[in-house]
Design a protein around this motif. Structure first.
Motif, short mmCIF file in Angstrom:
data_model
loop_
_atom_site.label_atom_id
_atom_site.label_comp_id
_atom_site.label_asym_id
_atom_site.label_seq_id
_atom_site.Cartn_x
_atom_site.Cartn_y
_atom_site.Cartn_z
N TYR A 1 0.81 -1.22 0.00
CA TYR A 1 0.00 0.00 0.00
C TYR A 1 0.85 1.28 0.00
CZ TYR A 1 -3.00 3.72 1.66
OH TYR A 1 -3.65 4.91 1.79
N GLU A 2 1.87 1.34 0.85
CA GLU A 2 2.68 2.56 0.96
C GLU A 2 3.29 2.93 -0.40
OE1 GLU A 2 3.89 -0.37 2.86
OE2 GLU A 2 2.12 0.10 4.05
N ASN A 3 3.73 1.93 -1.12
CA ASN A 3 4.31 2.18 -2.44
C ASN A 3 3.25 2.63 -3.43
OD1 ASN A 3 6.69 1.34 -1.28
ND2 ASN A 3 6.79 -0.59 -2.37
N ARG A 4 2.04 2.07 -3.31
CA ARG A 4 0.97 2.45 -4.23
C ARG A 4 0.58 3.91 -4.02
NH1 ARG A 4 -3.37 -0.97 -2.57
NH2 ARG A 4 -2.09 -2.18 -1.18
N LEU A 5 0.58 4.38 -2.80
CA LEU A 5 0.23 5.78 -2.52
C LEU A 5 1.25 6.72 -3.16
CD1 LEU A 5 -1.84 7.53 -1.09
CD2 LEU A 5 -0.47 7.35 0.98
N SER A 6 2.52 6.40 -3.05
CA SER A 6 3.53 7.26 -3.68
C SER A 6 3.47 7.16 -5.20
CB SER A 6 4.93 6.92 -3.16
OG SER A 6 5.35 5.66 -3.61
N VAL A 7 3.04 6.02 -5.72
CA VAL A 7 2.88 5.89 -7.17
C VAL A 7 1.78 6.82 -7.67
CG1 VAL A 7 2.06 4.31 -8.99
CG2 VAL A 7 3.83 3.57 -7.38
N VAL A 8 0.69 6.94 -6.92
CA VAL A 8 -0.40 7.83 -7.34
C VAL A 8 0.11 9.27 -7.40
CG1 VAL A 8 -2.66 8.77 -6.71
CG2 VAL A 8 -2.25 6.31 -6.62
N GLU A 9 0.93 9.67 -6.44
CA GLU A 9 1.51 11.01 -6.51
C GLU A 9 2.38 11.16 -7.75
OE1 GLU A 9 4.44 14.00 -4.03
OE2 GLU A 9 3.32 12.50 -2.89
N SER A 10 3.16 10.15 -8.06
CA SER A 10 3.99 10.20 -9.27
C SER A 10 3.12 10.27 -10.52
CB SER A 10 4.91 8.97 -9.33
OG SER A 10 5.85 9.01 -8.30
N LEU A 11 2.03 9.52 -10.53
CA LEU A 11 1.14 9.55 -11.68
C LEU A 11 0.55 10.95 -11.88
CD1 LEU A 11 -0.72 6.15 -11.21
CD2 LEU A 11 1.00 6.70 -12.95
N TRP A 12 0.21 11.61 -10.78
CA TRP A 12 -0.28 12.99 -10.88
C TRP A 12 0.80 13.91 -11.45
CZ3 TRP A 12 -4.83 14.61 -11.54
CH2 TRP A 12 -5.93 14.01 -10.95
N SER B 1 -6.36 4.93 -9.37
CA SER B 1 -6.24 5.17 -7.93
C SER B 1 -7.18 4.25 -7.16
CB SER B 1 -6.55 6.63 -7.59
OG SER B 1 -5.59 7.48 -8.16
N ASN B 2 -8.44 4.21 -7.58
CA ASN B 2 -9.41 3.35 -6.88
C ASN B 2 -9.02 1.88 -6.98
OD1 ASN B 2 -11.07 5.40 -5.90
ND2 ASN B 2 -12.20 5.53 -7.81
N LEU B 3 -8.57 1.44 -8.13
CA LEU B 3 -8.16 0.05 -8.29
C LEU B 3 -6.93 -0.29 -7.46
CD1 LEU B 3 -8.71 -0.39 -12.13
CD2 LEU B 3 -10.09 -1.39 -10.29
N LEU B 4 -6.09 0.72 -7.22
CA LEU B 4 -4.91 0.51 -6.37
C LEU B 4 -5.26 0.57 -4.88
CD1 LEU B 4 -2.17 2.58 -8.25
CD2 LEU B 4 -2.32 0.08 -8.04
N GLY B 5 -6.52 0.84 -4.57
CA GLY B 5 -6.94 0.92 -3.18
C GLY B 5 -6.69 2.27 -2.55
N ILE B 6 -6.55 3.29 -3.38
CA ILE B 6 -6.32 4.66 -2.92
C ILE B 6 -7.64 5.41 -3.05
CG2 ILE B 6 -4.97 6.77 -3.27
CD1 ILE B 6 -3.31 4.22 -2.46
N ASP C 1 -10.46 8.53 -3.09
CA ASP C 1 -10.49 9.82 -3.78
C ASP C 1 -9.83 10.93 -2.95
OD1 ASP C 1 -11.65 8.76 -6.05
OD2 ASP C 1 -13.69 9.34 -5.49
N PRO C 2 -10.11 11.02 -1.64
CA PRO C 2 -9.43 12.05 -0.85
C PRO C 2 -7.90 11.86 -0.81
CG PRO C 2 -11.38 11.30 0.33
CD PRO C 2 -11.19 10.38 -0.85
N GLU C 3 -7.45 10.61 -0.73
CA GLU C 3 -6.00 10.36 -0.75
C GLU C 3 -5.40 10.75 -2.09
OE1 GLU C 3 -5.32 6.51 2.12
OE2 GLU C 3 -6.44 6.20 0.26
N SER C 4 -6.11 10.45 -3.17
CA SER C 4 -5.65 10.83 -4.50
C SER C 4 -5.61 12.35 -4.64
CB SER C 4 -6.55 10.22 -5.58
OG SER C 4 -6.10 10.59 -6.86
#
Length: 147
Positions: free
Chosen positions: A93-104, A125-130, A132-135
């Motif tokens: 999960y921690e890596n997926r959250l930083s990936v979403v920031e990179s994607l942005w 983001s949703n499929l990665l378990g992130i 909408d507010p986290e994204s």
């Protein structure tokens, strides 16, 4: 070249990805998001290269090789839903959250938020378990890094 990798990635119970495979899958996801609006330009490619170099401490040559493989993999990867779900199952999960920031960062590098990119990033983001507010927080962090 990537058929075995993709078969393992989309298997019903995929094994966790090793570091090299995780790098490749996440890099291909960055390329997929960048291409989602039908434009994959030099600024987006350069941003992906910069993010990969920073994230994985790659040399210029290593980064270029990874990016070329990611671009090829992205064209061969299954639909975004199956591809992203497989990454979710294989990446903490921690890596997926930083990936979403990179994607942005990739989406915002050209200064425009296209509807297609927003839609794909929201889905990913949703499929990665992130959530909408986290994204949204990841987008704000990406914007403040760029600004």
């Amino acid at each position: 070249m990537f058929a075995d990798f993709l078969n393992r990635l989309i298997a019903p119970q995929p094994d966790p990805l090793n570091d090299g495979d995780a790098r490749l899958a996440l890099s291909a996801l960055m390329v997929r998001v960048a291409r989602s609006d039908g434009v994959y330009d030099k600024a987006e490619r350069s941003m992906i290269a910069r993010l990969l170099s920073q994230r994985y401490a790659l040399s210029t040559q290593e980064c270029e090789a990874l990016l070329q493989d990611a671009e090829t993999l992205e064209t061969q990867a299954p639909d975004t839903v199956r591809f992203t779900r497989a990454i979710k199952d294989a990446v903490p999960y921690e890596n997926r959250l930083s990936v979403v920031e990179s994607l942005w960062k990739v989406v915002l590098v050209d200064g425009e938020r296209e509807a297609e990119e927003d839609a794909v990033l929201r889905l990913v983001s949703n499929l990665l378990g992130i959530s909408d507010p986290e994204s949204a927080r990841a987008r704000q962090a990406a914007q403040s890094d760029a600004g």
